[in-house]
Design a protein around this motif. Structure first.
Motif, PDB file in Angstrom:
ATOM      1  N   PHE A 219      16.690 122.040  14.503  1.00 51.90           N
ATOM      2  CA  PHE A 219      16.383 121.766  13.091  1.00 51.90           C
ATOM      3  C   PHE A 219      16.492 120.278  12.760  1.00 51.90           C
ATOM      4  CE2 PHE A 219      16.272 126.245  12.655  1.00 51.90           C
ATOM      5  CZ  PHE A 219      15.519 126.493  11.530  1.00 51.90           C
ATOM      6  N   ASP A 220      17.446 119.618  13.405  1.00 52.09           N
ATOM      7  CA  ASP A 220      17.593 118.176  13.212  1.00 52.09           C
ATOM      8  C   ASP A 220      16.308 117.467  13.658  1.00 52.09           C
ATOM      9  OD1 ASP A 220      19.100 115.904  12.505  1.00 52.09           O
ATOM     10  OD2 ASP A 220      19.540 115.516  14.619  1.00 52.09           O
ATOM     11  N   PHE A 221      15.779 117.943  14.772  1.00 45.87           N
ATOM     12  CA  PHE A 221      14.553 117.392  15.357  1.00 45.87           C
ATOM     13  C   PHE A 221      13.374 117.604  14.408  1.00 45.87           C
ATOM     14  CE2 PHE A 221      11.306 116.882  18.651  1.00 45.87           C
ATOM     15  CZ  PHE A 221      11.858 115.873  19.403  1.00 45.87           C
ATOM     16  N   ILE A 222      13.296 118.822  13.853  1.00 44.81           N
ATOM     17  CA  ILE A 222      12.191 119.150  12.942  1.00 44.81           C
ATOM     18  C   ILE A 222      12.308 118.345  11.643  1.00 44.81           C
ATOM     19  CG2 ILE A 222      11.148 121.005  11.543  1.00 44.81           C
ATOM     20  CD1 ILE A 222      12.093 122.956  13.808  1.00 44.81           C
ATOM     21  N   LEU A 223      13.513 118.340  11.072  1.00 48.26           N
ATOM     22  CA  LEU A 223      13.714 117.680   9.773  1.00 48.26           C
ATOM     23  C   LEU A 223      13.477 116.173   9.850  1.00 48.26           C
ATOM     24  CD1 LEU A 223      16.866 119.608   8.521  1.00 48.26           C
ATOM     25  CD2 LEU A 223      14.580 119.734   7.542  1.00 48.26           C
ATOM     26  N   ASN A 224      13.834 115.586  10.980  1.00 46.25           N
ATOM     27  CA  ASN A 224      13.643 114.140  11.141  1.00 46.25           C
ATOM     28  C   ASN A 224      12.251 113.773  11.618  1.00 46.25           C
ATOM     29  OD1 ASN A 224      16.178 113.034  10.320  1.00 46.25           O
ATOM     30  ND2 ASN A 224      17.056 114.006  12.128  1.00 46.25           N
ATOM     31  N   ARG A 225      11.412 114.780  11.753  1.00 46.19           N
ATOM     32  CA  ARG A 225      10.025 114.600  12.231  1.00 46.19           C
ATOM     33  C   ARG A 225       9.998 113.696  13.468  1.00 46.19           C
ATOM     34  NH1 ARG A 225       8.832 113.573   6.496  1.00 46.19           N
ATOM     35  NH2 ARG A 225       8.372 115.569   5.538  1.00 46.19           N
TER      36      ARG A 225
ATOM     37  N   LEU B  27      22.567 114.207   3.797  1.00 46.71           N
ATOM     38  CA  LEU B  27      23.427 113.019   3.742  1.00 46.71           C
ATOM     39  C   LEU B  27      22.654 111.755   4.103  1.00 46.71           C
ATOM     40  CD1 LEU B  27      26.782 114.327   5.268  1.00 46.71           C
ATOM     41  CD2 LEU B  27      26.357 113.672   2.893  1.00 46.71           C
ATOM     42  N   SER B  28      21.820 111.860   5.151  1.00 44.54           N
ATOM     43  CA  SER B  28      21.089 110.670   5.592  1.00 44.54           C
ATOM     44  C   SER B  28      20.034 110.278   4.560  1.00 44.54           C
ATOM     45  CB  SER B  28      20.468 110.875   6.976  1.00 44.54           C
ATOM     46  OG  SER B  28      19.579 111.947   6.943  1.00 44.54           O
ATOM     47  N   SER B  29      19.372 111.269   3.906  1.00 49.20           N
ATOM     48  CA  SER B  29      18.375 110.905   2.892  1.00 49.20           C
ATOM     49  C   SER B  29      19.057 110.303   1.660  1.00 49.20           C
ATOM     50  CB  SER B  29      17.489 112.098   2.508  1.00 49.20           C
ATOM     51  OG  SER B  29      18.200 113.278   2.513  1.00 49.20           O
ATOM     52  N   LYS B  30      20.280 110.748   1.365  1.00 50.39           N
ATOM     53  CA  LYS B  30      21.041 110.184   0.250  1.00 50.39           C
ATOM     54  C   LYS B  30      21.384 108.718   0.528  1.00 50.39           C
ATOM     55  CE  LYS B  30      24.578 112.049  -2.769  1.00 50.39           C
ATOM     56  NZ  LYS B  30      25.838 112.807  -2.801  1.00 50.39           N
ATOM     57  N   GLU B  31      21.773 108.493   1.832  1.00 51.07           N
ATOM     58  CA  GLU B  31      22.109 107.125   2.245  1.00 51.07           C
ATOM     59  C   GLU B  31      20.892 106.209   2.139  1.00 51.07           C
ATOM     60  OE1 GLU B  31      23.859 106.988   6.157  1.00 51.07           O
ATOM     61  OE2 GLU B  31      25.620 108.090   5.458  1.00 51.07           O
ATOM     62  N   ASP B  32      19.715 106.735   2.505  1.00 50.58           N
ATOM     63  CA  ASP B  32      18.479 105.945   2.474  1.00 50.58           C
ATOM     64  C   ASP B  32      18.135 105.494   1.058  1.00 50.58           C
ATOM     65  OD1 ASP B  32      18.306 106.164   5.130  1.00 50.58           O
ATOM     66  OD2 ASP B  32      16.814 107.777   5.157  1.00 50.58           O
ATOM     67  N   LYS B  33      18.421 106.416   0.080  1.00 47.68           N
ATOM     68  CA  LYS B  33      18.125 106.108  -1.321  1.00 47.68           C
ATOM     69  C   LYS B  33      19.018 104.966  -1.800  1.00 47.68           C
ATOM     70  CE  LYS B  33      16.398 110.576  -2.858  1.00 47.68           C
ATOM     71  NZ  LYS B  33      16.772 111.817  -3.523  1.00 47.68           N
TER      72      LYS B  33
ATOM     73  N   ALA C  68      22.615 125.057   8.843  1.00 49.82           N
ATOM     74  CA  ALA C  68      23.353 124.429   7.742  1.00 49.82           C
ATOM     75  C   ALA C  68      23.788 123.012   8.120  1.00 49.82           C
ATOM     76  CB  ALA C  68      24.569 125.283   7.381  1.00 49.82           C
ATOM     77  N   ALA C  69      24.269 122.841   9.355  1.00 52.25           N
ATOM     78  CA  ALA C  69      24.714 121.517   9.803  1.00 52.25           C
ATOM     79  C   ALA C  69      23.551 120.531   9.830  1.00 52.25           C
ATOM     80  CB  ALA C  69      25.360 121.635  11.185  1.00 52.25           C
ATOM     81  N   ALA C  70      22.388 120.998  10.312  1.00 51.75           N
ATOM     82  CA  ALA C  70      21.218 120.125  10.385  1.00 51.75           C
ATOM     83  C   ALA C  70      20.764 119.714   8.988  1.00 51.75           C
ATOM     84  CB  ALA C  70      20.086 120.826  11.135  1.00 51.75           C
ATOM     85  N   PHE C  71      20.709 120.695   8.065  1.00 52.25           N
ATOM     86  CA  PHE C  71      20.309 120.387   6.697  1.00 52.25           C
ATOM     87  C   PHE C  71      21.337 119.472   6.023  1.00 52.25           C
ATOM     88  CE2 PHE C  71      17.126 123.733   6.973  1.00 52.25           C
ATOM     89  CZ  PHE C  71      16.111 123.201   6.194  1.00 52.25           C
ATOM     90  N   GLY C  72      22.605 119.700   6.305  1.00 51.46           N
ATOM     91  CA  GLY C  72      23.673 118.861   5.751  1.00 51.46           C
ATOM     92  C   GLY C  72      23.507 117.422   6.181  1.00 51.46           C
ATOM     93  N   LYS C  73      23.235 117.253   7.457  1.00 48.04           N
ATOM     94  CA  LYS C  73      23.062 115.901   7.998  1.00 48.04           C
ATOM     95  C   LYS C  73      21.818 115.234   7.387  1.00 48.04           C
ATOM     96  CE  LYS C  73      22.023 113.387  12.133  1.00 48.04           C
ATOM     97  NZ  LYS C  73      21.186 113.502  13.308  1.00 48.04           N
ATOM     98  N   PHE C  74      20.753 116.025   7.259  1.00 46.41           N
ATOM     99  CA  PHE C  74      19.503 115.518   6.688  1.00 46.41           C
ATOM    100  C   PHE C  74      19.722 115.079   5.245  1.00 46.41           C
ATOM    101  CE2 PHE C  74      15.413 116.346   4.491  1.00 46.41           C
ATOM    102  CZ  PHE C  74      14.638 115.404   5.149  1.00 46.41           C
TER     103      PHE C  74
END
Lengths: 148, 326
Positions: free
Chosen positions: A70-76, B320-326, B312-318
């Motif tokens: 999912f990390d791979f997918i979400l980060n494109r 957090l990182s998008s929040k940091e980018d903003k 959930a962990a992947a979405f959580g990381k995503f």
């Protein structure tokens, strides 16, 4: 990012070590060949311990695999970055998880799998395990990465 | 060690059979036929055997009926046995002790255990037929690494002697140490006999082949005292509880190892019987047994959450990182 990648690698390596040891521990070989006599390895001859260890390691592995996917997918990140060895290992891991998952279902109460199905599952799971070990060893020796 | 010669076995059998047949063959035949008919038609619910210990007279008829019915399944090992490595691998040979009946062996899948107890101030002797309990979720079947054991949907578990390598894992994970090994027989001889395997494991298969034909297991059919009854689980459990209530007795096997398909009813507490019986190699105990597979079953449920945790962990990381980018 680099720290996360390293952490993933360590978790994957430790999980692979324990899942392999506990997996082979399902067979009555560690006591016969004195391996369980080595300090710290006595648990390998205790079948209920290896059973539980295998399940715990499987939970960690499944969580890690799904997280990375999912990390791979979400980060494109791009599927074209995955190397041939990477695709091969993904296929083997998928086979391992699916066959292992079916074996977990088989072990639940009131579940009856056909005898041939059980034997095939055992052999398929063992074959995927051997394949993953050989490919992982090859990847380490030849420095083949998951992604380019 | 109780050893009985084949000759005495035949004469005793003949004697007992004669007297029993004269007493009630018609009744027995009718009830067995009825039981057999019900067994063949009711396949969905596991079959359970009920053993009323108060009825057992310890005549061993069940033991010899078992041996007779299963004689063609017994091992015929090749000798000399192949040398096995390393030297700690034990040779287990029962082929010259086939007449042993006071414990479980590869040639004796059922034996009579003796116990004495005090009931209402009176010392009584009890005899208990012992064999595989046929667990509801049998660790022997579920944990065999080769799939050499199978559980059928009628609740019995059995070892496929053509596939078993004799590693004895089934015995080690069995809470009652039931399966027994015979060296020098089976598939391992065709693989790497020196380095892997050690024969074949044997135990009661609850006469699966007789059940397939709509017949009851041999030990049940032959019993002169009708100690055992077989039938659908709900029916047998009802009977067991009614019987226990009637004799003010106790039940064993209903909850042991998460439930078994063998239910004993005794007028004496099983803790008391357990202290009295001789247990050890080939002689199973009557202790309380926790569900050995329950930890695995609970972890299997946790395994269902694992993919969700990963997502959930992947979405959580995503996030957090998008929040940091903003």
């Amino acid at each position: 990012m680099k720290t996360t990648g390293k952490l993933q690698k360590y978790i994957y390596a430790i999980t692979l070590l324990f899942i392999t040891l506990s997996g082979f521990g399902q067979m009555p070989i560690f006591k016969r060949y004195y391996i369980a006599d080595l300090p710290g390895l006595g648990w390998l001859a205790q079948f209920y311990v290896t059973h539980i260890m295998h399940y715990i390691a499987a939970i960690v592995l499944i969580t890690l695999v799904i997280y990375i996917l999912f990390d791979f997918i979400l980060n494109r990140s791009g599927l074209n970055r995955i190397t041939g060895t990477g695709y091969f290992k993904i296929a083997i891991l998928t086979g391992l998880i699916v066959s292992g998952g079916l074996m977990v279902i088989k072990n639940l109460p009131n579940i009856y799998f056909g005898h041939t199905a059980v034997i095939v599952l055992d052999l398929v799971h063992l074959s995927f395990c051997m394949m993953l070990l050989f490919v992982s060893l090859y990847s380490v020796i030849r420095k083949k990465r998951w992604v380019s | 060690m109780t050893v009985r010669k084949v000759t005495s076995k035949i004469s005793r059998r003949a004697f007992l059979k004669g007297s029993i047949t004269a007493a009630g063959s018609v009744v027995a035949t009718t009830s067995i036929a009825r039981a057999a008919k019900s067994l063949s038609s009711e396949k969905k619910e596991p079959l359970v055997t009920l053993l009323d210990i108060s009825k057992c007279i310890g005549c061993e008829e069940c033991v010899y009926a078992c041996q007779e019915a299963n004689a063609d399944k017994y091992p015929e090992p090749q000798k000399p046995f192949p040398k096995m490595y390393p030297s700690r691998v034990p040779v287990q040979d029962w082929s010259d002790k086939r007449d042993v009946t006071d414990r479980l062996t590869p040639y004796n899948w059922l034996f009579i255990q003796h116990a004495s107890a005090t009931v209402n101030g009176e010392e009584i002797e009890l005899t208990i037929p012992r064999r595989c309990m046929h667990c509801e979720n049998p660790p022997c079947v579920k944990l065999c690494p080769w799939g050499a054991l199978k559980q059928e949907d009628n609740g019995l578990s059995r070892i496929d002697s053509d596939i078993c390598l004799g590693g004895s894992k089934c015995k080690k994970v069995c809470p009652w140490d039931i399966p027994e090994r015979q060296t020098g027989v089976g598939l391992y001889l065709d693989l790497l006999p020196a380095f892997a395997g050690n024969g074949v494991m044997y135990k009661c298969d609850r006469c699966y082949n007789r059940l397939e034909k709509g017949e009851v297991p041999a030990c049940i059919e032959v019993c002169p005292e009708d100690v055992q009854t077989i039938g659908p689980k709900s029916e047998i459990l009802k009977k067991a509880h009614a019987l226990a209530k009637e004799m003010n007795g106790y039940i064993y096997g209903e909850h042991e190892n998460g439930g078994t398909n063998t239910i004993y009813v005794s007028p004496v507490p099983f803790e008391q019987l357990n202290k009295s019986i001789e247990n050890g190699k080939g002689k199973p105990h009557l202790n309380k047994v926790k569900n050995m597979m329950s930890d695995g079953t609970n972890l299997a449920k946790a395994m269902l959450i694992a993919p969700l945790a990963g997502v959930a962990a992947a979405f959580g990381k995503f996030y957090l990182s998008s929040k940091e980018d903003k």
